[in-house]
Design a protein around this motif. Sequence first.
Motif, PDB file in Angstrom:
ATOM      1  N   THR A 107       0.813  -1.222   0.000  1.00 58.93           N
ATOM      2  CA  THR A 107       0.000   0.000   0.000  1.00 58.93           C
ATOM      3  C   THR A 107       0.842   1.266   0.000  1.00 58.93           C
ATOM      4  O   THR A 107       0.524   2.240  -0.693  1.00 58.93           O
ATOM      5  CB  THR A 107      -0.939   0.005   1.225  1.00 58.93           C
ATOM      6  OG1 THR A 107      -1.735  -1.184   1.196  1.00 58.93           O
ATOM      7  CG2 THR A 107      -1.846   1.219   1.198  1.00 58.93           C
ATOM      8  N   ASP A 108       1.924   1.276   0.764  1.00 58.61           N
ATOM      9  CA  ASP A 108       2.743   2.484   0.900  1.00 58.61           C
ATOM     10  C   ASP A 108       4.077   2.388   0.163  1.00 58.61           C
ATOM     11  O   ASP A 108       4.979   3.192   0.406  1.00 58.61           O
ATOM     12  CB  ASP A 108       3.007   2.765   2.384  1.00 58.61           C
ATOM     13  CG  ASP A 108       1.717   2.991   3.160  1.00 58.61           C
ATOM     14  OD1 ASP A 108       0.830   3.680   2.619  1.00 58.61           O
ATOM     15  OD2 ASP A 108       1.606   2.480   4.293  1.00 58.61           O
ATOM     16  N   ALA A 109       4.197   1.429  -0.744  1.00 55.81           N
ATOM     17  CA  ALA A 109       5.493   1.202  -1.392  1.00 55.81           C
ATOM     18  C   ALA A 109       5.835   2.263  -2.434  1.00 55.81           C
ATOM     19  O   ALA A 109       7.010   2.583  -2.638  1.00 55.81           O
ATOM     20  CB  ALA A 109       5.520  -0.179  -2.041  1.00 55.81           C
ATOM     21  N   PHE A 110       4.821   2.824  -3.096  1.00 51.53           N
ATOM     22  CA  PHE A 110       5.055   3.722  -4.228  1.00 51.53           C
ATOM     23  C   PHE A 110       4.938   5.186  -3.815  1.00 51.53           C
ATOM     24  O   PHE A 110       4.076   5.558  -3.026  1.00 51.53           O
ATOM     25  CB  PHE A 110       4.058   3.427  -5.351  1.00 51.53           C
ATOM     26  CG  PHE A 110       4.186   2.045  -5.926  1.00 51.53           C
ATOM     27  CD1 PHE A 110       5.100   1.778  -6.931  1.00 51.53           C
ATOM     28  CD2 PHE A 110       3.399   1.005  -5.443  1.00 51.53           C
ATOM     29  CE1 PHE A 110       5.233   0.502  -7.454  1.00 51.53           C
ATOM     30  CE2 PHE A 110       3.520  -0.279  -5.956  1.00 51.53           C
ATOM     31  CZ  PHE A 110       4.446  -0.534  -6.964  1.00 51.53           C
ATOM     32  N   ASP A 111       5.791   6.018  -4.408  1.00 49.33           N
ATOM     33  CA  ASP A 111       5.712   7.458  -4.168  1.00 49.33           C
ATOM     34  C   ASP A 111       4.465   8.055  -4.801  1.00 49.33           C
ATOM     35  O   ASP A 111       3.889   9.012  -4.280  1.00 49.33           O
ATOM     36  CB  ASP A 111       6.948   8.161  -4.739  1.00 49.33           C
ATOM     37  CG  ASP A 111       8.216   7.792  -4.004  1.00 49.33           C
ATOM     38  OD1 ASP A 111       8.256   7.972  -2.775  1.00 49.33           O
ATOM     39  OD2 ASP A 111       9.169   7.322  -4.656  1.00 49.33           O
ATOM     40  N   THR A 112       4.052   7.516  -5.936  1.00 47.59           N
ATOM     41  CA  THR A 112       2.856   8.011  -6.613  1.00 47.59           C
ATOM     42  C   THR A 112       2.285   6.917  -7.503  1.00 47.59           C
ATOM     43  O   THR A 112       3.014   6.030  -7.965  1.00 47.59           O
ATOM     44  CB  THR A 112       3.170   9.275  -7.451  1.00 47.59           C
ATOM     45  OG1 THR A 112       1.952   9.830  -7.957  1.00 47.59           O
ATOM     46  CG2 THR A 112       4.104   8.965  -8.610  1.00 47.59           C
ATOM     47  N   LEU A 113       0.982   6.972  -7.724  1.00 51.85           N
ATOM     48  CA  LEU A 113       0.287   6.050  -8.614  1.00 51.85           C
ATOM     49  C   LEU A 113      -0.460   6.858  -9.670  1.00 51.85           C
ATOM     50  O   LEU A 113      -1.137   7.837  -9.342  1.00 51.85           O
ATOM     51  CB  LEU A 113      -0.729   5.189  -7.854  1.00 51.85           C
ATOM     52  CG  LEU A 113      -0.234   4.002  -7.024  1.00 51.85           C
ATOM     53  CD1 LEU A 113       0.496   4.458  -5.779  1.00 51.85           C
ATOM     54  CD2 LEU A 113      -1.417   3.107  -6.648  1.00 51.85           C
TER      55      LEU A 113
END
Length: 224
Positions: A128-134
């Motif tokens: 859930t919190d792995a990416f800086d942006t989606l």
Amino acid sequence: MLDAVIFDFDGIIVDTEPLHYKAFQEILVPLGLGYSWEEYLETYMGFDDRDAFREAFKVAGRSLSDTELKKMMEEKAEAFLRIVAGGVAPYPGVVELIRSISGNLPLALCSGALRSDIDPILTQLGLTDAFDTLVTADEVAASKPDPESYRVAVQRLQALYPGMIDASRGIAIEDTPAGIASATGAGLKVLAVTNSYPEERLSSAWRVVNSLAGIDLEGLRLLP
């Protein structure tokens, strides 16, 4: 030098294409617009939901209003969520690769899927919190192979990391010819994975691998 990594979702992180196909057929078959799995792979897999419905109606020579399209997209999203509730397995090595990058290098996800399709699966995988942006289909006007979604992903990362990211030093990880064209059009190099298409169909990518298993951040940096 590697400035950033941007992942595709369907066909790279999880094999949801058969699930999307099933959800599409739930909506289209009652309308007399169903198609085979082979047709899905050849024609529809690179589209987001919006353009996939438009294409199905176009092929049948039928018109589709914006109101009808919105309703079908909502129904398809509901069908997809019912299907994925039973759990989805990630491709080998991809969760480990994402975790090795997260927090160590700018990281984005760029998908033709809806945000409502993606979030439950990322939660299942603990990402859930792995990416800086989606960047998802909800946020762009044109789907892959148009480069808009990857351009938006690069711009968002550049805003988060001022002066640190040049698109030409970024890698997109993709599995389709449409995805490769989109990322290349945004100035990124593409690492393609043969999860959905054979290597010869992915020849426009910078590098092609059979699997992400065993590749970590340092492995990406060392790719020849």
